[in-house]
Design a protein around this motif. Sequence first.
Motif, PDB file in Angstrom:
ATOM      1  N   MET A  88       0.958  -1.083   0.057  1.00  0.00           N
ATOM      2  CA  MET A  88      -0.006   0.036  -0.129  1.00  0.00           C
ATOM      3  C   MET A  88       0.850   1.225   0.030  1.00  0.00           C
ATOM      4  N   ARG A  89       0.309   2.340  -0.579  1.00  0.00           N
ATOM      5  CA  ARG A  89       1.108   3.456  -0.690  1.00  0.00           C
ATOM      6  C   ARG A  89       1.318   4.211   0.665  1.00  0.00           C
ATOM      7  N   ASP A  90       2.441   4.673   0.970  1.00  0.00           N
ATOM      8  CA  ASP A  90       2.754   5.218   2.341  1.00  0.00           C
ATOM      9  C   ASP A  90       3.307   6.705   1.869  1.00  0.00           C
ATOM     10  N   SER A  91       2.309   7.536   2.309  1.00  0.00           N
ATOM     11  CA  SER A  91       2.653   8.899   1.723  1.00  0.00           C
ATOM     12  C   SER A  91       4.044   9.466   2.392  1.00  0.00           C
ATOM     13  N   PHE A  92       4.309   9.183   3.608  1.00  0.00           N
ATOM     14  CA  PHE A  92       5.477   9.629   4.173  1.00  0.00           C
ATOM     15  C   PHE A  92       6.773   8.967   3.381  1.00  0.00           C
ATOM     16  N   TYR A  93       6.427   7.601   3.086  1.00  0.00           N
ATOM     17  CA  TYR A  93       7.634   7.163   2.137  1.00  0.00           C
ATOM     18  C   TYR A  93       8.014   7.595   0.790  1.00  0.00           C
ATOM     19  N   GLU A  94       6.683   8.063   0.149  1.00  0.00           N
ATOM     20  CA  GLU A  94       6.652   8.754  -1.072  1.00  0.00           C
ATOM     21  C   GLU A  94       7.401  10.140  -0.846  1.00  0.00           C
ATOM     22  N   GLU A  95       7.164  10.872   0.301  1.00  0.00           N
ATOM     23  CA  GLU A  95       7.854  12.139   0.326  1.00  0.00           C
ATOM     24  C   GLU A  95       9.365  11.974   0.544  1.00  0.00           C
ATOM     25  N   ILE A  96       9.918  10.972   1.305  1.00  0.00           N
ATOM     26  CA  ILE A  96      11.175  10.725   1.430  1.00  0.00           C
ATOM     27  C   ILE A  96      11.871  10.223  -0.081  1.00  0.00           C
ATOM     28  N   ALA A  97      11.318   9.204  -0.598  1.00  0.00           N
ATOM     29  CA  ALA A  97      11.762   8.821  -1.898  1.00  0.00           C
ATOM     30  C   ALA A  97      11.987   9.747  -2.914  1.00  0.00           C
ATOM     31  N   ASP A  98      10.956  10.674  -2.952  1.00  0.00           N
ATOM     32  CA  ASP A  98      11.084  12.022  -3.708  1.00  0.00           C
ATOM     33  C   ASP A  98      12.331  12.725  -3.458  1.00  0.00           C
ATOM     34  N   LEU A  99      12.772  12.758  -2.492  1.00  0.00           N
ATOM     35  CA  LEU A  99      13.980  13.521  -2.150  1.00  0.00           C
ATOM     36  C   LEU A  99      15.042  12.891  -2.572  1.00  0.00           C
ATOM     37  N   HIS A 100      14.950  11.727  -2.801  1.00  0.00           N
ATOM     38  CA  HIS A 100      16.246  11.021  -3.092  1.00  0.00           C
ATOM     39  C   HIS A 100      16.111  10.282  -4.722  1.00  0.00           C
ATOM     40  N   LYS A 101      15.284  11.102  -5.267  1.00  0.00           N
ATOM     41  CA  LYS A 101      15.112  10.766  -6.843  1.00  0.00           C
ATOM     42  C   LYS A 101      16.194  11.061  -7.903  1.00  0.00           C
ATOM     43  N   ALA A 102      16.478   9.989  -8.607  1.00  0.00           N
ATOM     44  CA  ALA A 102      17.464  10.348  -9.789  1.00  0.00           C
ATOM     45  C   ALA A 102      17.125  11.272 -10.749  1.00  0.00           C
ATOM     46  N   ARG A 103      17.921  12.298 -10.941  1.00  0.00           N
ATOM     47  CA  ARG A 103      17.649  13.465 -11.583  1.00  0.00           C
ATOM     48  C   ARG A 103      18.382  13.059 -13.187  1.00  0.00           C
ATOM     49  N   GLU A 104      17.300  13.561 -13.916  1.00  0.00           N
ATOM     50  CA  GLU A 104      17.555  13.430 -15.507  1.00  0.00           C
ATOM     51  C   GLU A 104      18.056  14.597 -16.119  1.00  0.00           C
ATOM     52  N   ASN A 105      18.917  14.687 -16.937  1.00  0.00           N
ATOM     53  CA  ASN A 105      19.203  16.175 -17.523  1.00  0.00           C
ATOM     54  C   ASN A 105      18.427  16.068 -19.040  1.00  0.00           C
ATOM     55  N   LYS A 106      17.063  16.565 -18.765  1.00  0.00           N
ATOM     56  CA  LYS A 106      16.225  16.517 -19.866  1.00  0.00           C
ATOM     57  C   LYS A 106      16.464  17.390 -20.974  1.00  0.00           C
ATOM     58  N   ILE A 107      16.954  18.566 -20.745  1.00  0.00           N
ATOM     59  CA  ILE A 107      17.174  19.640 -21.749  1.00  0.00           C
ATOM     60  C   ILE A 107      18.394  19.178 -22.519  1.00  0.00           C
ATOM     61  N   LYS A 108      19.417  18.339 -21.977  1.00  0.00           N
ATOM     62  CA  LYS A 108      20.531  18.082 -22.504  1.00  0.00           C
ATOM     63  C   LYS A 108      20.156  16.914 -23.624  1.00  0.00           C
ATOM     64  N   ASN A 109      19.298  15.764 -22.863  1.00  0.00           N
ATOM     65  CA  ASN A 109      18.994  14.624 -23.716  1.00  0.00           C
ATOM     66  C   ASN A 109      18.130  15.126 -24.918  1.00  0.00           C
ATOM     67  N   ALA A 110      17.110  16.055 -24.728  1.00  0.00           N
ATOM     68  CA  ALA A 110      16.304  16.876 -25.990  1.00  0.00           C
ATOM     69  C   ALA A 110      17.134  17.437 -26.798  1.00  0.00           C
ATOM     70  N   PHE A 111      18.192  18.055 -26.493  1.00  0.00           N
ATOM     71  CA  PHE A 111      18.913  18.974 -27.420  1.00  0.00           C
ATOM     72  C   PHE A 111      19.943  17.885 -28.425  1.00  0.00           C
ATOM     73  N   LEU A 112      20.134  16.931 -27.643  1.00  0.00           N
ATOM     74  CA  LEU A 112      21.167  16.019 -28.283  1.00  0.00           C
ATOM     75  C   LEU A 112      20.199  15.234 -29.469  1.00  0.00           C
ATOM     76  N   SER A 113      19.223  14.828 -28.980  1.00  0.00           N
ATOM     77  CA  SER A 113      18.226  14.093 -29.753  1.00  0.00           C
ATOM     78  C   SER A 113      17.829  14.937 -30.910  1.00  0.00           C
TER      79      SER A 113
END
Lengths: 147, 331
Positions: free
Chosen positions: A1-26
């Motif tokens: 079951m989804r635990d909102s406190f867990y989601e909150e903490i997991a979102d803090l440690h989410k991998a970041r993607e460099n979307k602008i760089k990826n889009a530009f290269l594509s």
Amino acid sequence: MRDSFYEEIADLHKARENKIKNAFLSFLCGGVLGLLGEGIVEILVSFFSLSREDGLVWMLILFIFLASFLTSLGIFDRMVTIFRCGLLIPITGFAHSMTSCCLDTKTEGLIYGMGSNAFKLAGTVLFYGVSSAFLLGAVRYLIEVIA
Amino acid sequence: MTIHYQNVYLQDTACVCGPYEKKGPLGKYFDKTYSDFYCGESSFEKAEVKMVKDSIQCLLKKSSLAKEDIDLVVGGDLLNQITATTYGSYGVGQGFVGIYGACSSSVLGLILGSTFIENGFASNVIGVVSSHNLTSEKQFRYPIEYGAPRPNSATFTATGAASCLLTSQKSSIRMECATIGRSIDYGQNDSNDMGRVMAPAAIDTLTRHFQETGRGVEDYDWILTGDLGVYGKEIVKEYLLKKYSIDLEKKYDDCGVLLYDLEKQKEVKAGGSGPACSPLVVYSYFVSQLRKKKIKRILFLATGALFSPLFLYQKENILSICHAVSLEVVD
């Protein structure tokens, strides 16, 4: 079951993607491919006295061959990791998906391996490509009949 | 559920690995390494079988035992019908138990083997697990040569096989106790972010282990999770601190992070994963540290994601599980 406190903490440690760089290269890669394609067609038309339609077909065949050849050398998949959709959306991506499926299943033989798996990824593109072409063609026909 | 063992010992371990693990920081601790993914075989699946065979052979040589001296082999891997360990362990031992705990198979095998020994049903048990980066890509993701872009949260399946010999004869390392995990569903369904999927299982098993044994972080020199990767590791640390006030301090690390040099080996993204990932780290480096008595007691929590691509396409969540064992030095 989804635990909102867990989601909150997991979102803090989410991998970041460099979307602008990826889009530009594509974007850049897709554009360069288009430019190359156009250049090849021009060369074929000017120096090999082909019609424009034939030139287009030969250019596509060349791209399909190059994508498959580079896939089999293990170069293309490395290029895809950098340029992503810039290489996957054009016809090179389609060729790449078929070649990689064949290479992947060659150990299982010609029938159960390559034969039945070649369209594993490309099948979706073909199925929806052909279906949507048929549907849109029908719509266009109807519009022409009515108008 | 926590089980305490009185007379189960870890006699020897043997680790075989592939090219990426060899280049990692623990490269020199492995018994045998391969420079390519084929290991001299004609397919990647056969290469995985070869690594299992090598690992068992190396273990038998180290412990001077013959194939027939082994009472039981307990093993698992990620291939369909756990074929790598089944074929790899063929001809070894008087019995074979195939297990599937995804990436937690190593500890699951240790727990089962130890329970057999503790109850006197067996005296020599081999626990073996394997994984191969390319066979699992084929199994769970895209064709090997297909360059599907992977997000930064994705982990890299370790290539290798790790086995260990559990016995009833006294040796320098003891299997002290184990906590069997339960399936956890936190509503996660991103198969490219396994750290986030499996962290709740690690948290659940660790907190239950502490509750059931009355122990805390101070009772261990190292607490090691299996393959959560850099992001999952941070989630575990912060969640435990904020919700349970458990501060893992500097005693905690993740095997997926330790197996590779994340700075230099960028292609592994968030770290290692796979059934072989955590035992490659624990059986090589940490077991040698225990043997040298540089550390006294470690808690090894192997985490696994229990799912299949089919269930994922049918919009089911990914379940996770974590089993824990405590290994301690015998004085």
